[in-house]
Structures are given as structure tokens and as C-alpha cells.
Design a protein around this motif. Structure first.
Motif, PDB file in Angstrom:
ATOM      1  N   ALA A   1       7.943  10.455 -29.296  1.00  0.00           N
ATOM      2  CA  ALA A   1       7.997   8.996 -29.168  1.00  0.00           C
ATOM      3  C   ALA A   1       7.792   8.332 -30.524  1.00  0.00           C
ATOM      4  CB  ALA A   1       6.946   8.508 -28.172  1.00  0.00           C
ATOM      5  N   LEU A   2       6.802   8.783 -31.270  1.00  0.00           N
ATOM      6  CA  LEU A   2       6.533   8.202 -32.580  1.00  0.00           C
ATOM      7  C   LEU A   2       7.698   8.424 -33.540  1.00  0.00           C
ATOM      8  CD1 LEU A   2       2.780   9.144 -32.985  1.00  0.00           C
ATOM      9  CD2 LEU A   2       3.730   6.859 -32.572  1.00  0.00           C
ATOM     10  N   ALA A   3       8.292   9.604 -33.497  1.00  0.00           N
ATOM     11  CA  ALA A   3       9.417   9.894 -34.378  1.00  0.00           C
ATOM     12  C   ALA A   3      10.636   9.050 -34.014  1.00  0.00           C
ATOM     13  CB  ALA A   3       9.761  11.380 -34.312  1.00  0.00           C
ATOM     14  N   GLU A   4      10.889   8.885 -32.730  1.00  0.00           N
ATOM     15  CA  GLU A   4      12.039   8.093 -32.285  1.00  0.00           C
ATOM     16  C   GLU A   4      11.856   6.615 -32.574  1.00  0.00           C
ATOM     17  OE1 GLU A   4      12.660   8.756 -28.144  1.00  0.00           O
ATOM     18  OE2 GLU A   4      13.364  10.797 -28.440  1.00  0.00           O
ATOM     19  N   GLU A   5      10.660   6.120 -32.354  1.00  0.00           N
ATOM     20  CA  GLU A   5      10.421   4.682 -32.491  1.00  0.00           C
ATOM     21  C   GLU A   5      10.191   4.244 -33.927  1.00  0.00           C
ATOM     22  OE1 GLU A   5       8.486   4.051 -28.074  1.00  0.00           O
ATOM     23  OE2 GLU A   5       7.162   4.251 -29.790  1.00  0.00           O
ATOM     24  N   GLY A   6       9.755   5.153 -34.762  1.00  0.00           N
ATOM     25  CA  GLY A   6       9.538   4.822 -36.163  1.00  0.00           C
ATOM     26  C   GLY A   6       8.678   3.582 -36.337  1.00  0.00           C
ATOM     27  N   GLY A   7       9.103   2.684 -37.206  1.00  0.00           N
ATOM     28  CA  GLY A   7       8.329   1.487 -37.505  1.00  0.00           C
ATOM     29  C   GLY A   7       8.656   0.284 -36.647  1.00  0.00           C
ATOM     30  N   ARG A   8       9.314   0.492 -35.520  1.00  0.00           N
ATOM     31  CA  ARG A   8       9.645  -0.642 -34.646  1.00  0.00           C
ATOM     32  C   ARG A   8       8.395  -1.384 -34.201  1.00  0.00           C
ATOM     33  NH1 ARG A   8      13.207   2.683 -30.443  1.00  0.00           N
ATOM     34  NH2 ARG A   8      14.780   3.428 -31.889  1.00  0.00           N
ATOM     35  N   ASN A   9       8.551  -2.679 -33.974  1.00  0.00           N
ATOM     36  CA  ASN A   9       7.431  -3.430 -33.417  1.00  0.00           C
ATOM     37  C   ASN A   9       7.364  -3.166 -31.913  1.00  0.00           C
ATOM     38  OD1 ASN A   9       9.342  -5.048 -32.135  1.00  0.00           O
ATOM     39  ND2 ASN A   9       9.248  -6.632 -33.685  1.00  0.00           N
ATOM     40  N   THR A  10       6.441  -3.797 -31.228  1.00  0.00           N
ATOM     41  CA  THR A  10       6.271  -3.516 -29.804  1.00  0.00           C
ATOM     42  C   THR A  10       7.497  -3.872 -28.982  1.00  0.00           C
ATOM     43  OG1 THR A  10       5.142  -5.624 -29.496  1.00  0.00           O
ATOM     44  CG2 THR A  10       3.763  -3.672 -29.767  1.00  0.00           C
ATOM     45  N   HIS A  11       8.348  -4.778 -29.467  1.00  0.00           N
ATOM     46  CA  HIS A  11       9.558  -5.129 -28.715  1.00  0.00           C
ATOM     47  C   HIS A  11      10.579  -4.001 -28.734  1.00  0.00           C
ATOM     48  CE1 HIS A  11       8.049  -9.109 -28.077  1.00  0.00           C
ATOM     49  NE2 HIS A  11       7.845  -9.254 -29.375  1.00  0.00           N
ATOM     50  N   GLY A  12      10.446  -3.074 -29.663  1.00  0.00           N
ATOM     51  CA  GLY A  12      11.343  -1.930 -29.742  1.00  0.00           C
ATOM     52  C   GLY A  12      10.764  -0.675 -29.128  1.00  0.00           C
ATOM     53  N   ARG A  13       9.645  -0.806 -28.468  1.00  0.00           N
ATOM     54  CA  ARG A  13       8.966   0.324 -27.839  1.00  0.00           C
ATOM     55  C   ARG A  13       8.848   0.031 -26.347  1.00  0.00           C
ATOM     56  NH1 ARG A  13       6.024   2.987 -32.107  1.00  0.00           N
ATOM     57  NH2 ARG A  13       6.228   1.741 -33.983  1.00  0.00           N
ATOM     58  N   HIS A  14       9.137   1.026 -25.530  1.00  0.00           N
ATOM     59  CA  HIS A  14       9.142   0.789 -24.094  1.00  0.00           C
ATOM     60  C   HIS A  14       8.455   1.926 -23.347  1.00  0.00           C
ATOM     61  CE1 HIS A  14      11.907  -2.454 -24.852  1.00  0.00           C
ATOM     62  NE2 HIS A  14      12.627  -1.623 -25.594  1.00  0.00           N
ATOM     63  N   GLY A  15       7.712   1.566 -22.336  1.00  0.00           N
ATOM     64  CA  GLY A  15       7.143   2.537 -21.420  1.00  0.00           C
ATOM     65  C   GLY A  15       5.937   3.292 -21.934  1.00  0.00           C
ATOM     66  N   ILE A  16       5.372   4.031 -21.014  1.00  0.00           N
ATOM     67  CA  ILE A  16       4.242   4.911 -21.306  1.00  0.00           C
ATOM     68  C   ILE A  16       4.838   6.242 -21.752  1.00  0.00           C
ATOM     69  CG2 ILE A  16       2.230   6.105 -20.343  1.00  0.00           C
ATOM     70  CD1 ILE A  16       1.937   3.037 -20.366  1.00  0.00           C
ATOM     71  N   ARG A  17       4.452   6.677 -22.933  1.00  0.00           N
ATOM     72  CA  ARG A  17       4.940   7.952 -23.472  1.00  0.00           C
ATOM     73  C   ARG A  17       3.798   8.654 -24.188  1.00  0.00           C
ATOM     74  NH1 ARG A  17      10.365   7.132 -26.790  1.00  0.00           N
ATOM     75  NH2 ARG A  17      10.420   9.385 -26.538  1.00  0.00           N
ATOM     76  N   GLY A  18       3.639   9.933 -23.895  1.00  0.00           N
ATOM     77  CA  GLY A  18       2.600  10.708 -24.565  1.00  0.00           C
ATOM     78  C   GLY A  18       1.207  10.159 -24.341  1.00  0.00           C
ATOM     79  N   GLY A  19       0.988   9.524 -23.219  1.00  0.00           N
ATOM     80  CA  GLY A  19      -0.334   8.993 -22.899  1.00  0.00           C
ATOM     81  C   GLY A  19      -0.680   7.715 -23.638  1.00  0.00           C
ATOM     82  N   THR A  20       0.340   6.997 -24.124  1.00  0.00           N
ATOM     83  CA  THR A  20       0.094   5.755 -24.857  1.00  0.00           C
ATOM     84  C   THR A  20       1.010   4.645 -24.360  1.00  0.00           C
ATOM     85  OG1 THR A  20       1.684   6.331 -26.578  1.00  0.00           O
ATOM     86  CG2 THR A  20      -0.614   6.943 -26.978  1.00  0.00           C
ATOM     87  N   THR A  21       0.548   3.432 -24.545  1.00  0.00           N
ATOM     88  CA  THR A  21       1.349   2.243 -24.250  1.00  0.00           C
ATOM     89  C   THR A  21       2.176   1.902 -25.490  1.00  0.00           C
ATOM     90  OG1 THR A  21      -0.346   0.759 -25.088  1.00  0.00           O
ATOM     91  CG2 THR A  21      -0.471   1.334 -22.726  1.00  0.00           C
ATOM     92  N   PRO A  22       3.160   1.015 -25.361  1.00  0.00           N
ATOM     93  CA  PRO A  22       3.912   0.592 -26.549  1.00  0.00           C
ATOM     94  C   PRO A  22       3.001   0.029 -27.649  1.00  0.00           C
ATOM     95  CG  PRO A  22       5.103  -0.056 -24.592  1.00  0.00           C
ATOM     96  CD  PRO A  22       3.762   0.472 -24.139  1.00  0.00           C
ATOM     97  N   THR A  23       2.020  -0.768 -27.267  1.00  0.00           N
ATOM     98  CA  THR A  23       1.087  -1.328 -28.249  1.00  0.00           C
ATOM     99  C   THR A  23       0.264  -0.219 -28.900  1.00  0.00           C
ATOM    100  OG1 THR A  23       0.975  -3.404 -27.032  1.00  0.00           O
ATOM    101  CG2 THR A  23      -0.823  -2.953 -28.575  1.00  0.00           C
ATOM    102  N   GLY A  24      -0.171   0.722 -28.104  1.00  0.00           N
ATOM    103  CA  GLY A  24      -0.939   1.842 -28.639  1.00  0.00           C
ATOM    104  C   GLY A  24      -0.144   2.666 -29.630  1.00  0.00           C
TER     105      GLY A  24
END
Length: 99
Positions: free
Chosen positions: A63-86
Motif C-alpha cells: 500500500a505504501l509503495a503504491e500510494e507513494g506521497g499521495r495525500n489522503t484523497h489519493g488513498r482509499h480503504g483499510i490496507r495493512g491494518g491502517t486507515t488512509p490517514t494513518g
């Protein structure tokens, strides 16, 4: 599955890790909608599944590798036990320690 952390501070998959780790994820037996929660109760239920999952760390690394430096609007769902904000906070923290 474990990951290496290069100088960038971002975890990367180990060579040969592939994607077969997903077949061991506990989420595979759950309704996918659970991981896109609308309520705090749903969020807690999704996080509880992740907490028991044997591939949680690998999932988070991807998830971290795919999302890179995106802000929370570019992150979706619970992944790897974390929220987009997390995940955004975790990415920001690892990016700061890498500099």
C-alpha cells in the motif's frame, strides 16, 4: 513476507516475493466493502481483521509503495491494518527520516 527498506525509507518487496501473499490474506474471506468503511464501527471491524492477518506487513508495504506521497484523497480503504490517514502519516514520517 518481509520487506527491505532502501535509502528512500520506503519499504519495497523482496525479490521473488510476488503477489501470492494475497492468497493468505484474511480479507479474502470478507466482503470487500468492509475495507471501505462508512462508520467507526465498520472501520474497527476491518482493522480487527487486519490485526489477525498473517500478511498484514506485506499488505502495508505494498500500500505504501503504491500510494507513494499521495495525500489522503489519493488513498482509499483499510490496507495493512491502517486507515488512509494513518498511511499518509506513516509515509510522511518515513520520508522525513530518509532525508
Amino acid at each position: 513476507m518481509t520487506t527491505k527498506t532502501p535509502a528512500s525509507g520506503m519499504p519495497t518487496p523482496l525479490p521473488g516475493a510476488g503477489t501470492n501473499w494475497r492468497t493468505r490474506g484474511l480479507c479474502r474471506d470478507e466482503d470487500p466493502e468492509l475495507f471501505f468503511p462508512d462508520t467507526a464501527a465498520d472501520r474497527r471491524a476491518a482493522l480487527a481483521v487486519c490485526a489477525r492477518c498473517p500478511v498484514r506487513e506485506r499488505c502495508l508495504a505494498e500500500a505504501l509503495a503504491e500510494e507513494g506521497g499521495r495525500n489522503t484523497h489519493g488513498r482509499h480503504g483499510i490496507r495493512g491494518g491502517t486507515t488512509p490517514t494513518g498511511r499518509q502519516k506513516l509515509h510522511s514520517r518515513t520520508a522525513k527520516t530518509a532525508t
